[in-house]
Enzyme design. Structure first.
Site, PDB file in Angstrom:
ATOM      1  N   SER A 155       0.839  -1.189   0.000  1.00 24.90           N
ATOM      2  CA  SER A 155       0.000   0.000   0.000  1.00 24.90           C
ATOM      3  C   SER A 155       0.885   1.254   0.000  1.00 24.90           C
ATOM      4  O   SER A 155       1.758   1.413   0.850  1.00 24.90           O
ATOM      5  CB  SER A 155      -0.908  -0.008   1.226  1.00 24.90           C
ATOM      6  OG  SER A 155      -1.705   1.137   1.260  1.00 24.90           O
ATOM      7  N   GLY A 156       0.621   2.152  -0.946  1.00 20.66           N
ATOM      8  CA  GLY A 156       1.389   3.385  -1.053  1.00 20.66           C
ATOM      9  C   GLY A 156       2.573   3.291  -1.972  1.00 20.66           C
ATOM     10  O   GLY A 156       3.334   4.261  -2.094  1.00 20.66           O
ATOM     11  N   THR A 160      -1.664   2.230  -8.277  1.00 17.04           N
ATOM     12  CA  THR A 160      -2.763   2.879  -9.008  1.00 17.04           C
ATOM     13  C   THR A 160      -2.237   3.861 -10.037  1.00 17.04           C
ATOM     14  O   THR A 160      -2.730   3.924 -11.177  1.00 17.04           O
ATOM     15  CB  THR A 160      -3.688   3.589  -8.011  1.00 17.04           C
ATOM     16  OG1 THR A 160      -4.139   2.642  -7.027  1.00 17.04           O
ATOM     17  CG2 THR A 160      -4.886   4.184  -8.723  1.00 17.04           C
ATOM     18  N   ASN A 206      -1.003   3.560   4.717  1.00 21.35           N
ATOM     19  CA  ASN A 206      -1.407   4.395   3.587  1.00 21.35           C
ATOM     20  C   ASN A 206      -2.749   5.032   3.914  1.00 21.35           C
ATOM     21  O   ASN A 206      -3.630   4.395   4.492  1.00 21.35           O
ATOM     22  CB  ASN A 206      -1.502   3.545   2.312  1.00 21.35           C
ATOM     23  CG  ASN A 206      -1.741   4.402   1.075  1.00 21.35           C
ATOM     24  OD1 ASN A 206      -1.606   5.614   1.125  1.00 21.35           O
ATOM     25  ND2 ASN A 206      -2.101   3.765  -0.021  1.00 21.35           N
ATOM     26  N   SER A 209      -5.659   3.376   0.841  1.00 26.54           N
ATOM     27  CA  SER A 209      -5.338   1.998   0.492  1.00 26.54           C
ATOM     28  C   SER A 209      -6.559   1.313  -0.126  1.00 26.54           C
ATOM     29  O   SER A 209      -7.675   1.400   0.386  1.00 26.54           O
ATOM     30  CB  SER A 209      -4.898   1.241   1.739  1.00 26.54           C
ATOM     31  OG  SER A 209      -4.672  -0.119   1.441  1.00 26.54           O
ATOM     32  N   SER A 210      -6.343   0.621  -1.261  1.00 24.93           N
ATOM     33  CA  SER A 210      -7.425  -0.135  -1.911  1.00 24.93           C
ATOM     34  C   SER A 210      -7.672  -1.409  -1.128  1.00 24.93           C
ATOM     35  O   SER A 210      -6.760  -2.224  -0.948  1.00 24.93           O
ATOM     36  CB  SER A 210      -7.043  -0.479  -3.356  1.00 24.93           C
ATOM     37  OG  SER A 210      -6.844   0.700  -4.101  1.00 24.93           O
ATOM     38  N   GLY A 433      -0.342  -6.220  -2.452  1.00 22.17           N
ATOM     39  CA  GLY A 433       0.895  -6.955  -2.291  1.00 22.17           C
ATOM     40  C   GLY A 433       0.895  -7.809  -1.044  1.00 22.17           C
ATOM     41  O   GLY A 433      -0.070  -7.861  -0.280  1.00 22.17           O
ATOM     42  N   GLU A 435       1.339  -8.968   2.599  1.00 27.58           N
ATOM     43  CA  GLU A 435       1.148  -8.216   3.830  1.00 27.58           C
ATOM     44  C   GLU A 435       1.590  -9.048   5.020  1.00 27.58           C
ATOM     45  O   GLU A 435       1.258 -10.231   5.118  1.00 27.58           O
ATOM     46  CB  GLU A 435      -0.319  -7.802   4.008  1.00 27.58           C
ATOM     47  CG  GLU A 435      -0.773  -6.753   3.008  1.00 27.58           C
ATOM     48  CD  GLU A 435      -2.183  -6.251   3.294  1.00 27.58           C
ATOM     49  OE1 GLU A 435      -2.812  -6.812   4.209  1.00 27.58           O
ATOM     50  OE2 GLU A 435      -2.620  -5.324   2.617  1.00 27.58           O
TER      51      GLU A 435
END
Length: 1453
Positions: A155-156, A160, A206, A209-210, A433, A435
């Protein structure tokens, strides 16, 4: 690997992951390394990895397969070097690694850049996301096969943004179909704000975050034009709707709706902290983001996608209903295991939720508090307890939000449009990704399962590319091992005993818990190598993934895996009056509506979606982009090694490196190999061989075996490049030595020739110059002799004329002066005769008075003798018989009268004695006052005499000056033109003589006046002495008469011819018959040890002790006041010491055998020091005690007892034993060196002198210790130079004799100089002897030297060049202070700083390496030891010019 000296290696580090180092020494078990930071460490050879030193000369490799050493630190630092240059893209074969720059780089993504990458082969230009997109597009068009681009990262990391850039480039190269108003890329990008609002949330790492996976399919027609697109989502995190942890947030759409006031009022919403689903975390706002503005953007995105205004209102009405639903609370009902709405607030939120859902509130409450069970007999309604009702409420909220999100994705797909006839497509996968958090739950398990699947696909792709590379180069690769993670996938998804299967099985049973699930899991996989049981938990388990071990907490696995669909909820919402809500819940078929619960497994559904995704990816040609987040603070130009290395492991990049290391990781083209390693075999570089043959010859020469030769490249196994580099380094080192030898020979020869030619030229010039000088000197000598001859003649002539005329003038003046001197001598002679006559007259008068008093005394004695004769005669007459009776009667009467008178006289005697004592004390006080006045008059007379002597000396000097002028006038003949000047000077001299004569006459007048005053004082003194004598005579006569009367009263009756003699005597002196004691004028001691002689008659012992005690108390009080009060100084002399000494001398205390007055003086001084042990009282009493000690040493005369005492106490202190020598004249310092006589000292005086010596030493030690305490914090801040921008915080001010604070605005050395100035002013202000000042200053400087030198030896940051300059400048300030203080007070203070001066001088010299050990010891640092010099040289580092310390030879020696 051979770790030879000078080899470059990578060293594993706890903080920076890996650091670069250089080998200093090595043996079989460990290696000595020097890191870039200068730190020396030992490490095991197995923990080191090789490093190519040539890689540091450029900004890194664009393709990391070209690295000489393909390992973890090589990959990490290659990315770091490129990131520092804003090169954020790097290849690892065909894999693109993108590092998030956290800043805008518009020049990388403009149309010009896209035009450059259009049609360019992969690897021809710099790495870029456009290159990967273009490669996928060209492969799709050339091969007719669909492509996929897998974008992964945490995340981050920028997934995107990378996806947006890929779609932007595909739109650029693919264009758009005819008739489209907007490109597909625009349509997909315009939907991003909508998906981010409903699918993104703030996490720990983040802010955006998605929380779902997204796969975008971009469809193309046969001409390569974009014809459509579709979006697929995976695993929306449904549990986040009802449960969040601090500091995370719920989905953005809830906060946006609450922030927009108009809609919030319409739906009865408020601040997010008022709602249960939002206030579980205290984070309601994001930094730099306005929720109200984001709400408007979401509305705008809905308009762009094509969502109608009615549907938009319905969407936000559903969101508001979910928030109100979360605030509904339940309490136990009246029946068993039932529940009801808790309070009015909950009823309000229930009513609002029903109104927003547009359904009946009673039915909504019934679906939450009850469940209906269908049986054969009919429907049974079961009440639910509070926990079950809350679980049903949360299940309804999750179900509604999940269906709302699915509806939005379908709406976006319909808006974008799909091309069903398209046969080729490019899929862009934007997925979460790997985690690994502190607390990992069901979501992390599913995400890591998906990453394991993708990693297997990635490994197969990398291995396939390796095979293609080896096949293209035609080398043997059959023995290369393939790294696979199928065992982890089997552990998770294999049926019937995989983790997912066991989890679904546990969810099927209502009474199953996470404990039973964990127990069953450990029973089935007890010996599995990838599964471990957590040590400190019975239910947690650990899986060894490809990126590392992850521990999962199973507390919420079952709840999050169950996806119950409550039939009552679906039936209720499907019957809603709102078409949008009823459309989200279509009517269930008849068979599914029989059960109240419909179970669905989240893990099984996710597994099916993931399987479909993998099937789609297997049908396409994959391309990989790994996004990396360089730091956790989202700041530009910040690269955290440990975080990036962890992401490379999680992203599979290092797994790809391991696959490459399993084969031939080092690959070089033949030309590159020959260019780098051709110097190993120069005999093959003559051009007769091609590059491949030369490469083979080189490898055969060094006997390498693990290599293969391809068509265009040479392939080396891991570790072989290190051997080649080691051999290349040896060749280069030998060549460098040879070049250095030749160069030094050439330079020495060239210098010799130039020096010899310069010497020849210089000698010729010097000889010519010397010859010219000799010739010019001879010519000047001849001319000078001629000139001197004429000048001497002229000078002698003029001198004779000048002398002749001057002698005449001087003779006339001298004769006049002699005449005036004779006149003055006559006047003085007559004045002396007058003074002598007056003095002789006074002597004669005084002798007459003494003679007269002697005559009176003789007359008294004669009269007493005559009275005695008369008494004897009367006694003889009394012996007659006839007169005895008459005498007896008379005597009896007289006896009675005498006894009565005796009693009366006793009373009168007491009264008279008191009156006499009072009168005597008054007379004594008058005598003392007159004595003081007499002393003052004598001093004034002496001063006047001294003035007269000075004037007489001046007159004699003037006479001598006149005689000298006579001799000069006789010997010198002045010129006539100077006669006028001589006349003027003579007139001035005569005026001066006149003024001197006037002064002399005035002095004579003053002397006459003083003589007259002295005579008057002498007359007064003589009168007082006469008065005293008369009183003494009167007392003696009274005593004599009293004695006679006593004898008459006690003897037998006497026969007397003059019976009335006694009566007449008693009547004549009735009031003066009293006893008297002999009066002593010397007061021996203020203590009762030596008593005053008692009165001879009449005075009692109690009266004597009372008077002695009163005098003793007065004396003690007077001395106590002298000690306690600061009496100051007069003419630079301490008044207290003078008064104490004068009193002791006046009271004859030194001659007494026993006394306590000395102890009281010492105790009084100690009490003053205890009360005020500060910097003001210590110098004051050091001055007084030293002055008093000097007086005692000068004036106490030693006798036999003193000598024995001195021998008995030889160990006197060195400080006080040198006091007498330090002061040239101690009593001159006090002012009584001439007027005080020697005193015979007794034992108490000698003991008092020793106690006073100890007091001087004590005061000196206290003053020295106080100065050291106050100087220590100043020296601590002076040893190191202050750094810019660092402030001094929290510094406490200390008590100091200067009144200064350590937190001063100036420099620290300035504070020390101020400290010394204040110290000197205090000591000199209290007139402390120069000996003590010099001793104290010397010890202070010795303390400064020792403190600074020890700090320099113990602190490495102080042994720098700049710090040496700083300390040297401070020492210069101290030297300047010593010069200003002069040697009288400073003494040898500068020599006390030898250690720190020599150490600082060694730090600031520039040519340390040229200095040998002998030069350093004898010239630079003679006072330092070899150990101290060695420590300073090893700790030294030049932070200013970068010079090195002493040479290795000097260090070793």
């Amino acid at each position: 690997m051979n770790h030879r000296r000078g080899s470059k290696v990578w060293l594993e580090d706890r903080d920076s992951a890996w650091v670069s180092a250089e080998v200093l020494d090595s043996d079989a078990n460990r290696v000595l390394l020097a890191t870039d930071s200068g730190k020396k460490v030992y490490a095991s050879p197995q923990k080191l990895l090789p490093r190519d030193a040539d890689e540091e000369e450029h900004g890194g490799f664009e393709d990391m397969t070209r690295l000489a050493y393909l390992n973890e630190p090589g990959v990490l630092f290659n990315l770091r070097r490129r990131y520092a240059l804003n090169d954020i893209y790097t290849y690892t074969g065909s894999i693109l690694i993108a590092v998030n720059p956290f800043t805008k780089l518009p020049h990388l993504y403009d149309s010009h850049m896209m035009e450059m990458y259009k049609g360019a082969p992969l690897g021809e230009l710099s790495p870029h996301v456009f290159a990967v997109a273009d490669a996928s597009y060209r492969a799709m068009m050339n091969e007719g096969k669909s492509q996929s681009i897998l974008v992964s990262g945490e995340s981050g990391a920028g997934k995107t943004e990378t996806t947006k850039l890929i779609m932007q480039y595909l739109t650029f190269v693919g264009g758009r179909t005819a008739g489209d108003d907007r490109t597909v890329e625009q349509q997909v990008l315009e939907s991003n704000p909508l998906l981010e609002a409903f699918g993104n949330a703030r996490t720990v790492r983040n802010d955006n975050s998605s929380r779902f996976g997204k796969f975008v399919e971009i469809q193309f027609d046969s001409n390569g034009r974009i014809s459509g697109a579709a979006i697929r989502t995976y695993l929306l995190e449904r549990s986040r709707v009802v449960q969040i942890t601090d500091p995370e947030r719920n989905y953005h759409c809830f906060y946006q709706l609450c922030a927009f006031e108009r809609d919030a009022e319409k739906y009865k919403l408020g601040h997010p902290s008022l709602f249960h689903y939002l206030n579980q975390s205290k984070i309601y706002e994001l930094e730099g983001i306005s929720n109200a503005e984001e709400y408007l953007k979401t509305r705008r995105a809905m308009d762009i996608v094509g969502i109608s205004h009615e549907d938009q209102e319905a969407i936000f009405r559903v969101l508001a209903a979910i928030l109100h639903l979360g605030n509904v609370e339940f309490s136990p009902g009246k029946e068993h295991d039932s529940s009801v709405v808790k309070d009015e607030k909950s009823r309000f939120h229930m009513q609002m939720a029903a109104d927003l859902f547009m359904c009946d509130v009673d039915l909504l409450l019934a679906t939450m508090c009850t469940r209906s069970i269908q049986t054969r007999e009919g429907s049974i309604v079961k009440a639910l307890d509070c926990n079950a009702a809350i679980a049903g409420r949360d299940a309804l909220a999750k179900t509604v939000y999940a269906r709302l999100f699915d509806w939005l994705v379908d709406k976006i797909n319909r808006s974008v449009g799909q091309d069903i006839n398209s046969k080729i497509q490019i899929g862009v996968l934007d997925i979460y990704g790997f985690e690994c958090f502190k607390d990992n739950s069901f979501e992390q398990f599913c995400i890591n399962f998906a990453n394991e699947k993708l990693q297997q696909h990635f490994n197969e792709h990398v291995f396939k590319m390796e095979q293609e590379e080896y096949g293209k180069e035609e080398i043997n690769w059959s023995y290369i091992e393939f790294v696979d993670n199928q065992d982890v996938l089997d552990l998770i998804e294999k049926k019937p005993i995989g983790i997912i299967a066991l989890l679904d099985e546990a969810c099927m049973f209502p009474k199953s818990t996470h404990e039973t699930f964990s127990t069953k899991l450990f029973q089935h996989f007890r010996s599995h190598p990838r599964l471990e049981k957590e040590k400190f938990s019975q239910t947690d388990f650990t899986i060894s993934h490809y990126a590392g071990k992850v521990t999962y907490h199973t507390d919420s696995f079952l709840d999050k895996n169950r996806d119950y669909v409550v039939v009552e909820h679906c039936n209720l919402l499907s019957s809603s009056k709102c078409p949008f809500v009823s459309g989200l819940f279509p009517v269930l078929p008849e068979e599914s509506s029989r059960s109240s619960y419909k179970f669905s497994s989240v893990a099984a559904r996710f597994k099916q979606q993931l399987q479909a995704l993998m099937e789609t990816l297997n049908l396409t040609e994959p391309h990989y982009i790994r996004c990396v987040k360089p730091n956790s603070l989202n700041q530009p130009q910040m690269f955290e090694n440990a975080s990036v290395l962890h992401q490379l492991r999680c992203g599979g990049v290092l797994e790809a490196v391991r696959i490459s290391l399993a084969g031939y990781p080092t690959r070089r083209t033949y030309s590159e190999f020959v260019d780098r390693f051709g110097l190993i075999a120069p005999e093959f570089m003559d051009g007769s061989y091609d590059d491949q043959a030369v490469t083979k010859k080189i490898l055969q020469k060094i006997k390498l075996e693990n290599f293969q030769l391809g068509r265009t490249k040479v392939f080396l196994r891991a570790g072989q490049i290190g051997i080649l580099d080691s051999r290349r380094a040896e060749v280069l080192e030998n060549a460098a030595k040879c070049i250095q030898c030749r160069l030094r020979t050439f330079i020495a020869h060239r210098d010799f020739i130039s020096v010899r030619a310069a010497a020849f030229s210089l000698q010729a010039c010097c000889r010519g110059y010397i010859g010219r000088k000799i010739y010019a000197a001879k010519r000047e000598t001849a001319a000078a002799i001629s000139i001197q001859k004429y000048i001497r003649m002229w000078l002698m002539r003029h001198a004779y004329i000048k002398l002749y005329f001057s002698a005449i003038i001087i003779q006339s003046h001298v004769r006049g002066f002699v005449t005036r001197q004779r006149l003055l001598h006559g006047k003085e002679y007559r004045a002396a005769i007058f003074i002598q006559s007056c003095w002789r007259m006074s002597i004669v008068r005084s002798s007459f008075r003494r003679h007269q008093s002697s005559i009176v005394a003789i007359q008294c004695l004669w009269r007493s003798r005559q009275a005695k004769r008369e008494l004897r005669r009367l006694k003889q007459e009394a012996n007659e018989a006839g007169a005895l009776r008459v005498a007896k009667n008379k005597l009896e009467k007289q006896l009675e009268e005498l006894t009565w008178r005796l009693h009366l006289e006793k009373k009168l005697r007491v009264c008279n004695e008191e009156a006499k004592n009072i009168e005597i004390s008054k007379l004594q006080k008058m005598i003392e006052a007159l004595n003081l006045e007499l002393d003052a008059a004598k001093l004034a007379t002496i001063n006047e005499c001294n003035k007269n002597a000075v004037l007489q000396n001046q007159l004699e000097l003037s006479v001598k000056e006149k005689s000298a002028l006579k001799r000069e006038l006789v010997t010198v003949d002045e010129l006539r033109r100077e006669n006028a000047e001589l006349k003027v000077s003579l007139e001035a001299f005569t005026k001066k003589c006149v003024t001197l004569e006037l002064k002399h006459t005035n002095a004579q007048k003053d002397r006459d006046e003083n003589i007259e005053k002295l005579r008057e004082f002498e007359q007064k003194c003589s009168q007082l002495e006469q008065n005293v004598k008369r009183l003494e005579e009167k007392l003696s006569s009274l005593e004599h008469e009293n004695h006679v009367l006593r004898q008459k009263g006690l003897n037998t009756p006497l026969k007397s011819n003059r019976p009335g003699f006694a009566k007449s005597l008693s009547e004549k002196y009735p009031s003066t018959i009293a006893s008297r004691t002999e009066r002593k004028t010397i007061y021996e001691s203020p203590t009762p040890t030596k008593l005053i002689a008692p009165f001879t008659l009449g005075l009692s012992d109690s009266r004597q002790s009372k008077l002695t005690a009163e005098k003793q108390q007065d004396n003690y009080e007077f001395l106590s006041r002298c000690i306690k009060e600061n009496l100051g100084f007069k003419n630079g002399k301490p008044i207290a010491a003078r008064m104490i000494y004068k009193c002791l001398l006046h009271w004859h205390v030194f001659e007494s055998e026993r006394t306590t007055i000395f102890d009281s003086i010492i105790e009084g001084i100690n009490e003053v020091l205890k009360v005020r042990e500060d910097d003001i009282i210590l110098p004051y009493w050091l001055s007084n005690t030293s002055a008093l000690l000097c007086l005692l040493q000068r004036n106490l005369r030693s006798n036999g007892f003193l000598t024995s005492t001195a021998q008995r106490y030889p160990g006197s202190s060195g400080l006080t034993s040198r006091t007498g020598h330090g002061l040239k004249s101690p009593l001159k310092f006090i002012g009584y060196d001439d007027g005080i006589s020697h005193v015979e000292a007794r034992y108490p005086a000698i003991l008092f002198k020793q106690q006073l010596t100890a007091s001087v030493e004590k005061i000196f030690g206290l003053l020295r210790d106080n100065l050291k305490k106050e100087l220590s914090p100043l020296l601590g801040s002076c040893i190191q130079a202050p750094k810019a921008g660092r402030g001094v915080q929290g510094v406490k001010s200390s008590r100091s004799p200067r009144g200064l604070s350590q937190q001063s605005s100036g420099g620290q050395w300035g504070n020390i100089v101020k400290f010394l100035d204040s110290l000197m002013s205090k000591l000199r202000g209290n007139h402390v002897p120069s000996f003590f000042i010099r001793k104290l200053v010397t010890q202070v400087f010795s303390f400064i030297n020792i403190t600074l030198f020890n700090s320099l030896l113990l602190r490495r940051e102080c042994c720098t060049f700049s710090n040496g300059e700083y300390v040297k400048s401070g020492l210069a300030e101290l030297e300047k202070w010593i010069v200003n203080a002069k040697e009288e007070y400073a003494g040898t203070s500068w020599h006390e700083l030898n250690y720190i001066r020599q150490a600082v001088g060694f730090l600031v010299i520039h040519q340390k390496r040229k200095k040998s050990l002998e030069e350093i010891r004898h010239d630079l640092c003679p006072a330092l030891t070899v150990r101290q010099i060695y420590r300073i040289s090893t700790m030294y580092w030049d932070d200013k010019y970068g010079t090195l310390s002493v040479s290795n030879e000097a260090s070793c020696s």
